[in-house]
Design a protein around this motif. Structure first.
Motif, PDB file in Angstrom:
ATOM      1  N   CYS A   1      -8.501  -2.896  -0.235  1.00  0.00           N
ATOM      2  CA  CYS A   1      -8.263  -4.219  -0.820  1.00  0.00           C
ATOM      3  C   CYS A   1      -7.000  -4.853  -0.280  1.00  0.00           C
ATOM      4  CB  CYS A   1      -8.181  -4.104  -2.340  1.00  0.00           C
ATOM      5  SG  CYS A   1      -9.725  -3.575  -3.062  1.00  0.00           S
ATOM      6  N   MET A   2      -6.072  -4.038   0.193  1.00  0.00           N
ATOM      7  CA  MET A   2      -4.831  -4.576   0.752  1.00  0.00           C
ATOM      8  C   MET A   2      -5.099  -5.330   2.034  1.00  0.00           C
ATOM      9  SD  MET A   2      -2.218  -4.453  -0.941  1.00  0.00           S
ATOM     10  CE  MET A   2      -1.672  -3.777  -2.461  1.00  0.00           C
TER      11      MET A   2
ATOM     12  N   HIS B   1      -7.638  -6.994   2.579  1.00  0.00           N
ATOM     13  CA  HIS B   1      -8.149  -8.276   2.094  1.00  0.00           C
ATOM     14  C   HIS B   1      -6.994  -9.229   1.830  1.00  0.00           C
ATOM     15  CE1 HIS B   1     -11.435 -10.597   0.366  1.00  0.00           C
ATOM     16  NE2 HIS B   1     -10.620 -10.940  -0.608  1.00  0.00           N
ATOM     17  N   VAL B   2      -5.923  -8.696   1.244  1.00  0.00           N
ATOM     18  CA  VAL B   2      -4.743  -9.509   0.946  1.00  0.00           C
ATOM     19  C   VAL B   2      -4.134 -10.049   2.239  1.00  0.00           C
ATOM     20  CG1 VAL B   2      -2.435  -9.491  -0.043  1.00  0.00           C
ATOM     21  CG2 VAL B   2      -4.255  -8.239  -1.161  1.00  0.00           C
TER      22      VAL B   2
ATOM     23  N   ARG C   1      -6.341 -12.743   3.768  1.00  0.00           N
ATOM     24  CA  ARG C   1      -6.289 -14.017   3.043  1.00  0.00           C
ATOM     25  C   ARG C   1      -4.998 -14.760   3.345  1.00  0.00           C
ATOM     26  NH1 ARG C   1     -10.783 -15.109   1.283  1.00  0.00           N
ATOM     27  NH2 ARG C   1      -9.905 -17.182   1.474  1.00  0.00           N
ATOM     28  N   LEU C   2      -3.911 -13.997   3.422  1.00  0.00           N
ATOM     29  CA  LEU C   2      -2.624 -14.635   3.686  1.00  0.00           C
ATOM     30  C   LEU C   2      -2.623 -15.279   5.060  1.00  0.00           C
ATOM     31  CD1 LEU C   2       0.114 -15.214   2.579  1.00  0.00           C
ATOM     32  CD2 LEU C   2       0.921 -13.041   3.461  1.00  0.00           C
TER      33      LEU C   2
ATOM     34  N   THR D   1      -4.681 -18.475   5.188  1.00  0.00           N
ATOM     35  CA  THR D   1      -4.054 -19.686   4.641  1.00  0.00           C
ATOM     36  C   THR D   1      -3.080 -20.297   5.637  1.00  0.00           C
ATOM     37  OG1 THR D   1      -2.405 -18.304   3.546  1.00  0.00           O
ATOM     38  CG2 THR D   1      -4.231 -19.071   2.216  1.00  0.00           C
ATOM     39  N   LEU D   2      -2.616 -19.486   6.583  1.00  0.00           N
ATOM     40  CA  LEU D   2      -1.716 -20.025   7.596  1.00  0.00           C
ATOM     41  C   LEU D   2      -2.479 -20.626   8.764  1.00  0.00           C
ATOM     42  CD1 LEU D   2       0.957 -17.196   7.676  1.00  0.00           C
ATOM     43  CD2 LEU D   2       1.051 -19.377   6.497  1.00  0.00           C
TER      44      LEU D   2
ATOM     45  N   LEU E   1       1.873  -4.566   5.151  1.00  0.00           N
ATOM     46  CA  LEU E   1       1.839  -5.736   4.276  1.00  0.00           C
ATOM     47  C   LEU E   1       3.248  -6.133   3.854  1.00  0.00           C
ATOM     48  CD1 LEU E   1       0.233  -7.811   2.735  1.00  0.00           C
ATOM     49  CD2 LEU E   1      -0.135  -6.152   0.941  1.00  0.00           C
ATOM     50  N   ASP E   2       4.090  -5.120   3.626  1.00  0.00           N
ATOM     51  CA  ASP E   2       5.498  -5.362   3.269  1.00  0.00           C
ATOM     52  C   ASP E   2       6.152  -6.318   4.250  1.00  0.00           C
ATOM     53  OD1 ASP E   2       7.033  -2.399   1.824  1.00  0.00           O
ATOM     54  OD2 ASP E   2       5.489  -3.766   1.109  1.00  0.00           O
ATOM     55  N   LYS E   3       6.031  -5.941   5.536  1.00  0.00           N
ATOM     56  CA  LYS E   3       6.698  -6.704   6.592  1.00  0.00           C
ATOM     57  C   LYS E   3       6.147  -8.119   6.652  1.00  0.00           C
ATOM     58  CE  LYS E   3       9.542  -6.908  10.057  1.00  0.00           C
ATOM     59  NZ  LYS E   3       9.150  -6.707  11.461  1.00  0.00           N
TER      60      LYS E   3
ATOM     61  N   MET F   1       4.716  -9.873   4.267  1.00  0.00           N
ATOM     62  CA  MET F   1       5.182 -10.643   3.114  1.00  0.00           C
ATOM     63  C   MET F   1       6.623 -11.091   3.301  1.00  0.00           C
ATOM     64  SD  MET F   1       3.119 -11.065   0.483  1.00  0.00           S
ATOM     65  CE  MET F   1       1.648 -10.425  -0.270  1.00  0.00           C
TER      66      MET F   1
ATOM     67  N   HIS G   1       6.944 -13.696   5.837  1.00  0.00           N
ATOM     68  CA  HIS G   1       6.361 -14.949   5.369  1.00  0.00           C
ATOM     69  C   HIS G   1       7.320 -15.666   4.433  1.00  0.00           C
ATOM     70  CE1 HIS G   1       3.479 -17.914   4.273  1.00  0.00           C
ATOM     71  NE2 HIS G   1       3.345 -17.482   3.041  1.00  0.00           N
TER      72      HIS G   1
ATOM     73  N   ALA H   1      -2.798 -14.676  -2.261  1.00  0.00           N
ATOM     74  CA  ALA H   1      -3.389 -13.590  -1.469  1.00  0.00           C
ATOM     75  C   ALA H   1      -3.467 -12.322  -2.307  1.00  0.00           C
ATOM     76  CB  ALA H   1      -2.577 -13.352  -0.202  1.00  0.00           C
TER      77      ALA H   1
ATOM     78  N   GLN I   1       3.580  -4.125  -4.217  1.00  0.00           N
ATOM     79  CA  GLN I   1       3.624  -5.344  -3.404  1.00  0.00           C
ATOM     80  C   GLN I   1       4.090  -6.538  -4.222  1.00  0.00           C
ATOM     81  OE1 GLN I   1       3.414  -5.828  -0.265  1.00  0.00           O
ATOM     82  NE2 GLN I   1       2.953  -3.677   0.152  1.00  0.00           N
TER      83      GLN I   1
ATOM     84  N   HIS J   1       7.687  -6.227  -4.621  1.00  0.00           N
ATOM     85  CA  HIS J   1       8.302  -6.504  -3.320  1.00  0.00           C
ATOM     86  C   HIS J   1       8.405  -8.013  -3.099  1.00  0.00           C
ATOM     87  CE1 HIS J   1       9.375  -5.899   0.859  1.00  0.00           C
ATOM     88  NE2 HIS J   1       8.380  -6.677   1.230  1.00  0.00           N
TER      89      HIS J   1
END
Lengths: 140, 358
Positions: free
Chosen positions: A55-56, A58-59, A62-63, A66-67, A116-118, A120, A123, B260, B306, B309
């Motif tokens: 699911c991550m 997917h996150v 999606r992010l 949107t860009l 995902l950390d990086k 986010m 972003h 997201a 997350q 974070h």
């Protein structure tokens, strides 16, 4: 048993073309090799490596959507995971961090960008768009 | 009120009056607990007694010629009866006072217990649901993780409150920017501390964090993936045009990131739901489905991490955009906001119950 690996090829990113719309989700077969993964990574401006059904990922997708970026998503089977991660680890050792590659992993411009950390963090600090532009994943 | 002994009218009255009086007090208390009526009854009775004793003593005087030897006795008896009555009345009033006091204490204790029960029930409900059929050992570990977090969080809130007060006095006192920067840094660091604590307890029981039981009810109302929405941080009034632009960009980035994550959560819900519902329904064994679902739920821990974070990054970016003074004001506003939400929760919990319809 050696098998022809089902391998979908897509056009290389062309600077003249409009946005990179080669969306594809590939699943490496039983004999997937890290080398092939590296090929895929280097051939895409943006690609997300993720476990199946994560699911991550997917996150992340999606992010990026949107860009205005449509990233390729490459799903890794559980069996191949360790092997592929090892390969990636050895390749990416020179660049930034020596720790193991975490999934989902985002590659921008053929190089490991981070998890995902990086994504986010970059972003939020407003730098992600310029990074994507530099790699040719975003026009406009 | 007729007594079998007809000799002395006063003694007849003397035997029955006090009991009658207590009886009246008891009944009044049962009906409406109004202290005034009881007292007035006692006063009435006292007056009544005094009136009657006057007439009886008068009668006694006229009859005293007949009963010379026992002339002093009736008067003494009257006096004694009156004294006893007063004594009984006084004791009755004291008993009543003690009773009312006890009632008040019990009422307060009841409110407290109800609140505790409410809290415990909320925890117990989902904990019972999650740990249904699990081993004592596991639940022990979960409980200790949760207990440790609750203690730490209680301390965290106290420190937070102290920091807010310090910020307020510092801003009013116009201290130097350097000193203010220290306060701002420690304020932001304090939030980071909370995220660390949450990460630890999420490993023990992620549902505990996500359900928001550890927060007050009003805070829970606004909960998003186990905490406040990162965009809540952006309710400030920046000064320069450049800042407005930057905050606007941050707001947009924050919103995109939140969306997201929210969509990822929805996907996770769909996945878990279909996993649990999967497989033939007419078969008794559902262990495979539930076991698979449990694996998928592991992802929930990543979501909590997350989300925290994202909160962390947004806080840091805000502190980069704003000046020290603005950041201090922002932190103060944020802390004060949550403090008020907590106060709202307490007020809500102790609101008077709705009157039942007649």
């Amino acid at each position: 048993m050696q098998q022809a690996i089902p391998y979908k090829s897509w056009p290389l990113p062309c600077i003249d073309a409009t946005s990179h719309r080669a969306r594809s989700t590939t699943t490496l077969g039983h004999n997937g090799r890290g080398k092939d993964v590296l090929n895929i990574v280097s051939e895409n401006a943006v690609i997300v490596l993720a476990r199946k059904g994560c699911c991550m990922s997917h996150v992340v997708r999606r992010l990026l959507l949107t860009l205005g970026v449509n990233p390729a998503v490459h799903e890794i089977d559980e069996e191949n995971e360790a092997g592929i991660l090892n390969e990636l680890g050895t390749i990416c050792k020179g660049t930034e961090n020596n720790k193991m590659v975490q999934l989902p992993a985002v590659f921008i411009g053929g190089r490991l960008f981070g998890g995902l950390d990086k994504v986010m963090a970059t972003h939020i600090s407003g730098d992600l768009i310029s990074v994507l532009k530099d790699a040719g994943a975003l026009w406009l | 009120m007729n007594s079998p002994t007809p000799q002395f009218v006063p003694s007849r009255l003397g035997i029955y009056e006090p009991i009658h009086q207590i009886g009246i007090w008891g009944e009044n208390f049962k009906s409406n607990g109004n202290p005034n009526t009881s007292t007035s009854v006692i006063v009435e009775v006292d007056n009544k007694l005094e009136n009657e004793s006057e007439t009886t003593s008068h009668e006694m005087l006229t009859a005293s010629n007949n009963y010379k030897q026992e002339a002093s006795k009736p008067i003494d008896k009257i006096q004694r009866r009156l004294a006893q009555n007063r004594e009984a009345a006084r004791k009755s009033r004291l008993r009543k006072k003690a009773y009312v006091q006890q009632l008040e204490n019990s009422r307060l204790k009841l409110i407290q217990l109800e609140q505790e029960l409410q809290r415990a029930r909320q925890q117990g409900l989902y904990m019972g649901g999650v740990l249904e059929g699990s081993h004592i050992g596991f639940s022990g570990t979960v409980n200790s993780g949760i207990a440790a977090f609750e203690m730490e969080y209680g301390r965290w809130v106290d420190v937070q409150h102290r920091q807010i007060c310090e910020l307020r006095t510092a801003l009013n006192a116009h201290i130097s920017d350097i000193e203010l920067r220290i306060l701002v840094e420690s304020g932001i660091g304090h939030y980071f501390e909370l995220f660390r604590m949450k990460s630890t307890v999420a490993k023990a029981d992620v549902f505990y964090v996500i359900s928001g039981v550890w927060k007050t009810s009003a805070e829970r109302f606004f909960s998003w993936i186990g905490g406040f929405r990162p965009s809540e941080l952006l309710k400030l009034d920046p000064l320069t045009e450049q800042q407005i632009l930057e905050v606007c960009n941050l707001k947009q980035s924050c919103q995109q990131a939140e969306d997201a994550l929210s969509q990822g959560m929805e996907k996770l819900q769909e996945t878990v739901s279909s996993t649990v519902a999967g497989g033939p329904v007419d078969e008794v064994s559902y262990i495979p489905q539930v076991a698979t679902a449990m694996e998928k739920l592991e992802a929930l821990v990543s979501f909590v991490n997350q989300a925290d974070h994202l909160r962390q990054e947004t806080l840091q970016q805000m502190s980069r955009i704003l000046t020290t003074r603005q950041a201090a004001r922002g932190l103060l506003a944020l802390g004060e906001y949550f403090h008020r939400l907590r106060a709202l929760s307490t007020l809500w919990a102790t609101r008077p119950p709705e009157p039942s319809l007649p």
